[in-house]
Design a protein around this motif. Structure first.
Motif, short mmCIF file in Angstrom:
data_model
loop_
_atom_site.label_atom_id
_atom_site.label_comp_id
_atom_site.label_asym_id
_atom_site.label_seq_id
_atom_site.Cartn_x
_atom_site.Cartn_y
_atom_site.Cartn_z
N HIS A 1 0.83 -1.19 0.00
CA HIS A 1 0.00 0.00 0.00
C HIS A 1 0.88 1.25 0.00
O HIS A 1 1.92 1.31 0.66
CB HIS A 1 -0.91 0.00 1.23
N GLU A 2 0.44 2.25 -0.73
CA GLU A 2 1.22 3.50 -0.83
C GLU A 2 1.40 4.18 0.51
O GLU A 2 2.40 4.86 0.75
CB GLU A 2 0.52 4.44 -1.83
N ASP A 3 0.43 3.99 1.43
CA ASP A 3 0.53 4.62 2.75
C ASP A 3 1.81 4.23 3.46
O ASP A 3 2.43 5.03 4.18
CB ASP A 3 -0.66 4.21 3.64
N LEU A 4 2.23 2.97 3.28
CA LEU A 4 3.43 2.50 3.96
C LEU A 4 4.67 3.23 3.45
O LEU A 4 5.57 3.56 4.23
CB LEU A 4 3.58 0.99 3.76
N PHE A 5 4.72 3.48 2.15
CA PHE A 5 5.84 4.25 1.60
C PHE A 5 5.83 5.68 2.16
O PHE A 5 6.89 6.24 2.47
CB PHE A 5 5.77 4.28 0.08
N ASN A 6 4.66 6.25 2.29
CA ASN A 6 4.56 7.62 2.82
C ASN A 6 5.02 7.68 4.27
O ASN A 6 5.62 8.68 4.69
CB ASN A 6 3.11 8.11 2.71
N ALA B 1 2.86 -2.09 -11.35
CA ALA B 1 1.58 -1.50 -11.76
C ALA B 1 0.97 -0.83 -10.54
O ALA B 1 1.12 -1.30 -9.41
CB ALA B 1 0.64 -2.57 -12.30
N LYS B 2 0.30 0.27 -10.79
CA LYS B 2 -0.39 0.96 -9.70
C LYS B 2 -1.83 0.46 -9.69
O LYS B 2 -2.53 0.53 -10.71
CB LYS B 2 -0.34 2.47 -9.91
N VAL B 3 -2.24 -0.09 -8.56
CA VAL B 3 -3.56 -0.72 -8.47
C VAL B 3 -4.38 -0.04 -7.39
O VAL B 3 -3.91 0.85 -6.69
CB VAL B 3 -3.43 -2.24 -8.17
N GLU B 4 -5.61 -0.51 -7.28
CA GLU B 4 -6.55 0.09 -6.33
C GLU B 4 -5.99 -0.03 -4.93
O GLU B 4 -5.42 -1.03 -4.54
CB GLU B 4 -7.90 -0.64 -6.42
N GLY B 5 -6.17 0.99 -4.14
CA GLY B 5 -5.65 1.02 -2.77
C GLY B 5 -5.47 2.42 -2.22
O GLY B 5 -6.12 2.75 -1.24
N PRO B 6 -4.62 3.30 -2.84
CA PRO B 6 -3.71 2.97 -3.94
C PRO B 6 -2.54 2.12 -3.45
O PRO B 6 -2.09 2.26 -2.32
CB PRO B 6 -3.23 4.35 -4.41
#
Length: 810
Positions: free
Chosen positions: A166-171, A197-202
């Motif tokens: 999940h992108e939140d973890l990178f943030n 690939a960028k998928v739903e979540g984001p």
């Protein structure tokens, strides 16, 4: 992985799923004979729970590669044939390898689109000279290394989380002031390269697991543990409370992967606490294998000194591990953890939780004597003493005293009783209530139940009170004949359960109410959905014992109401596999006679009146059970189904002898309607059949007792019992020579059995009527009734009975 295989196992064991197509893929070179997937697939094949079709997919051949290139480059196949040969030579036909190789050729200008000719061209000599790595992973890794350093770093972080993150973890990681480039921005470059690939979540997902493997190889093996630890520490440091709640599993997983490098004792202890929290959260979601993984890893972080410095954490960890191992049926490892708790405990309070798990496991393994003795010892330490040998007089006194107290309370007053705090006494009483009911200490059972009820009245109700009131209803129905009172307390148990909204006791209370109480008043078919639901809830919350009790009650109910036998046996096998999977051996044994009786009716046994076949050998099982004082209930169940089959197939003398051996059945199954009611019903039918041959005097008492009892039950549960009473009356009229009454009785019995959806007993009534008319020399009428009986038996699925009638009468 193991968790995924457990999901597959659960799906296959779910009898409510009528159709499911599951497609899985694996690399044959990665799954050998010792792999868990191989063992799992073999288990499925042996159990016949599902059909498995294996499709072997090899690498692309030259023709396939050529078609791929032709389609991709928009050229005729004969134009791309030479390139296809070269690509096949370089890649071996691995589909991912082909894709990445073509992409690299384009990046290097060896495969290019010509604006002049408006078609694709390639440099054969350059491609031929192109060096290529041995494996697709190494090839992709080499491609990754050509990307910018910040992209390398982002890919390593992403790969550390697996195939998707999940992108939140990178943030959260990017909150670290030392990080200069946003991870997500760097990964966008990988997306543009077709690697992610960028998928739903984001969220970001690797386009292939081999790409993830190649990215993970960018992390040198020597620092991987440290890399995971760094990510875990960063997530832990920069996550808000909301983030930690949402991504607890991810944070703990990363820290656990690097836990071997942690030297600070406080950090280890904190991680152990965090891992325990993750384990409990997974357990609450019914994810028992991941829960145990979190807990076991955390257990490895505590040392002997922690029993002094962090005593509460150690007890909580060891107890939680043991409880999860119990749910999963790993009794050996559970016992080791429990022994450690008993070794380190310094007070009764420190042993209570472990003692509870130990008693549960003893019950599950069929060692009810030790389970009861262990629980009684704990209860005595808590101030609740029981006699070692309870007399019938003492039991009667306890029941009278409890009834006297309850008679002063209205249902509204009982529902408004104060709520008690968590009570250890009630926990252990609840635990052994079932064991005393099924074991050889049955005189203790009413004492345990009365104690639960009286503690609830004096100290307030708790979740365990629902079981106490439920079992009190069982006693009233089955042992005291107070059907209205029993029904009242069954409903009260459900009302209190709703008050507490406790899913942990849902399965138990539903089993008591719909397996033992409601059938004495309500249509028995209506209990089946409740029992099925109880199984599902029990498995969800980890109450595997009562989930399997529910499965046993459901299959027994289904068998007695004429549920289609073929469908029923499939469900029985699935439940049987679950019983063994969860190590609930004692319930599995009680269920064996039901399964074999079903097979006999289906025509899948050599002799339909002997419980010998795929599931059991009655001689061996009876011999072992009769020598074990704990197995009185199992003996009674075997004799009941043996008697039933003997009567159905016309062996009335054998059936009478078996019934005579089973005089203790009422003691063991008094409250279980399908067995108790049908035992009385068929005992009466057997006596009536023999009385026509031997004379009424010898069988008079049995006949009168059966008819009198059925009349009482028909008044409270007409749906379930009226057609049985009418058949008994018809057979009695036949015995007395009252032809008109017999004709009317058979007609009513057939009509009511059909209306009340007992196809098995509709068939029986038709068969008995046919025999009556045959003896009255009305052969045409008898023939028509036998044909109708065959039709009903066929709808039930009892092919052996169809053959029996055709052989005897048609």
């Amino acid at each position: 992985d193991t968790s995924s295989l457990e999901v597959v196992r659960a799906l296959l064991a779910d009898v409510q799923i009528q159709g499911l197509l599951l497609v899985g893929c694996y690399r044959s070179n990665e799954v050998g004979p010792e792999h868990s997937l191989t063992a799992h697939l073999e288990e499925i094949r042996r159990s016949r729970r599902a059909d498995i079709t294996t499709i072997c997919i090899s690498n692309l051949d030259k023709k396939s590669v050529n078609y791929l290139l032709s389609d991709l480059l928009r050229l005729l196949p004969r134009r791309t044939e030479s390139l296809a040969s070269l690509v096949l030579q370089k890649t071996g036909g691995n589909a991912l390898f082909v894709e990445q190789f073509l992409s690299s050729l384009h990046d290097e200008g060896l495969l290019r689109f010509s604006l002049m000719t408006r078609q694709w061209e390639w440099d054969m000599d350059g491609i031929l000279a192109r060096d290529i790595e041995d494996t697709v992973v190494e090839f992709v890794r080499a491609k990754l290394l050509r990307l910018a350093p910040e992209v390398h770093e982002a890919l390593k972080i992403a790969a550390a989380f697996g195939t998707q993150c999940h992108e939140d973890l990178f943030n959260i990681i990017d909150k670290d002031p030392c990080r200069l480039v946003r991870t997500a921005s760097a990964l966008d470059v990988a997306v543009s390269e077709g690697l992610m690939a960028k998928v739903e979540g984001p969220a970001y997902r690797f386009t292939h697991d081999q790409v993830q493997s190649a990215a993970y190889l960018l992390i040198p093996r020597s620092i991987r543990e440290a890399f995971h630890l760094q990510i875990g520490r960063s997530l832990l440091k920069h996550s808000s409370d909301e983030d930690m709640d949402k991504y607890l599993f991810v944070v703990v997983d990363q820290l656990h992967r690097g836990a071997g490098l942690i030297t600070d004792r406080d950090e280890k202890a904190n991680l152990a606490q965090l891992g325990l929290l993750a384990g409990k959260k997974a357990y609450a979601c019914s994810a028992f294998l991941p829960a145990l993984s979190f807990m076991s890893t955390s257990l490895g972080l505590v040392v002997d000194d922690d029993w002094d410095r962090r005593r509460s954490l150690c007890f909580d960890l060891y107890n939680s591990c043991a409880e999860t191992e119990f749910v999963l049926g790993d009794f050996e490892t559970m016992k080791r953890h429990l022994d450690r708790i008993f070794q380190m405990a310094q007070s009764l309070q420190e042993t209570l939780r472990a003692s509870y798990t130990l008693v549960q496991s003893l019950i599950a393994q069929g060692d009810t004597m030790n389970a009861i003795d262990t629980a009684l010892a704990v209860l005595e330490s808590l101030g609740e003493v029981f006699p070692s040998d309870a007399s019938k007089m003492l039991v009667q006194q306890e029941l009278i005293a409890t009834h006297k107290i309850l008679s002063t309370k209205t249902e509204a007053e009982l529902l408004q009783l104060n709520v008690a705090e968590e009570d250890d006494k009630m926990k252990f009483l609840n635990l052994i209530s079932t064991a005393t009911y099924t074991g050889n200490k049955q005189t203790l059972f009413p004492l345990v139940v009365c104690r639960m009820v009286r503690l609830s009245l004096s100290h307030g109700v708790c979740a365990e009170s629902t079981v106490g009131f439920g079992f009190y209803g069982v006693i009233l129905c089955g042992h005291l004949g107070d059907l209205d009172g029993g029904y009242r307390f069954g409903r009260l148990a459900i009302s209190i359960l709703k008050k507490f909204q406790s899913r942990n006791f849902h399965c138990r209370v539903q089993c008591l109410n719909y397996g033992f109480i409601a059938n004495w008043r309500e249509p028995i078919q209506s209990s089946m959905p409740h029992l099925k639901r109880a199984v599902d809830v029990g498995l969800t919350v980890g109450d595997t014992e009562y989930a399997m009790v529910g499965a046993h009650l459901y299959t027994g109910t289904a068998l007695c109401v004429g549920y289609p036998l073929d469908t029923l046996y499939k469900e029985m096998k699935l439940y049987s596999n679950q019983m063994m999977e969860y190590k609930q051996q004692y319930i599995w044994y009680y269920n064996v006679p039901l399964r074999q009786a079903t097979l006999n009716l289906l025509g899948r046994s050599a002799d339909p009146i002997k419980l010998v076949g795929e599931e059991m050998d009655e001689d061996n099982l009876l011999h072992n059970a009769e020598e074990n004082p704990n197995q009185g209930l199992l003996v009674a169940v075997i004799y009941f189904y043996k008697m039933w089959l003997q009567y159905l197939f016309g062996e009335h003398d054998l059936a009478a002898a078996t019934a005579k051996k089973n005089k203790s059945i009422v003691t063991h199954v008094a409250a279980r309607f399908p067995v108790h009611c049908n035992h009385i019903f068929f005992e009466g039918l057997i006596a009536l059949a023999l009385a026509r041959r031997d004379g009424k005097i010898e069988h008079k008492d049995t006949i009168e007792k059966a008819m009198a009892q059925m009349k009482i039950w028909a008044s409270t549960a007409p749906w379930n019992c009226q057609h049985k009473l009418e058949l008994l009356k018809a057979e009695y009229a036949y015995l007395e020579g009252d032809v008109d009454a017999a004709v009317l009785g058979y007609e009513i019995a057939v009509k009511l059995a059909a209306e009340h959806r007992f196809v098995n007993e509709e068939a029986l009534a038709l068969e008995r009527a046919g025999i009556f008319y045959l003896n009255e020399h009305e052969h045409a009428t008898a023939h028509g009734l036998f044909v109708r009986a065959c039709d009903c038996y066929e709808r039930w699925g009892a092919s052996s009975k169809v053959s029996h009638i055709k052989r005897q009468y048609l």
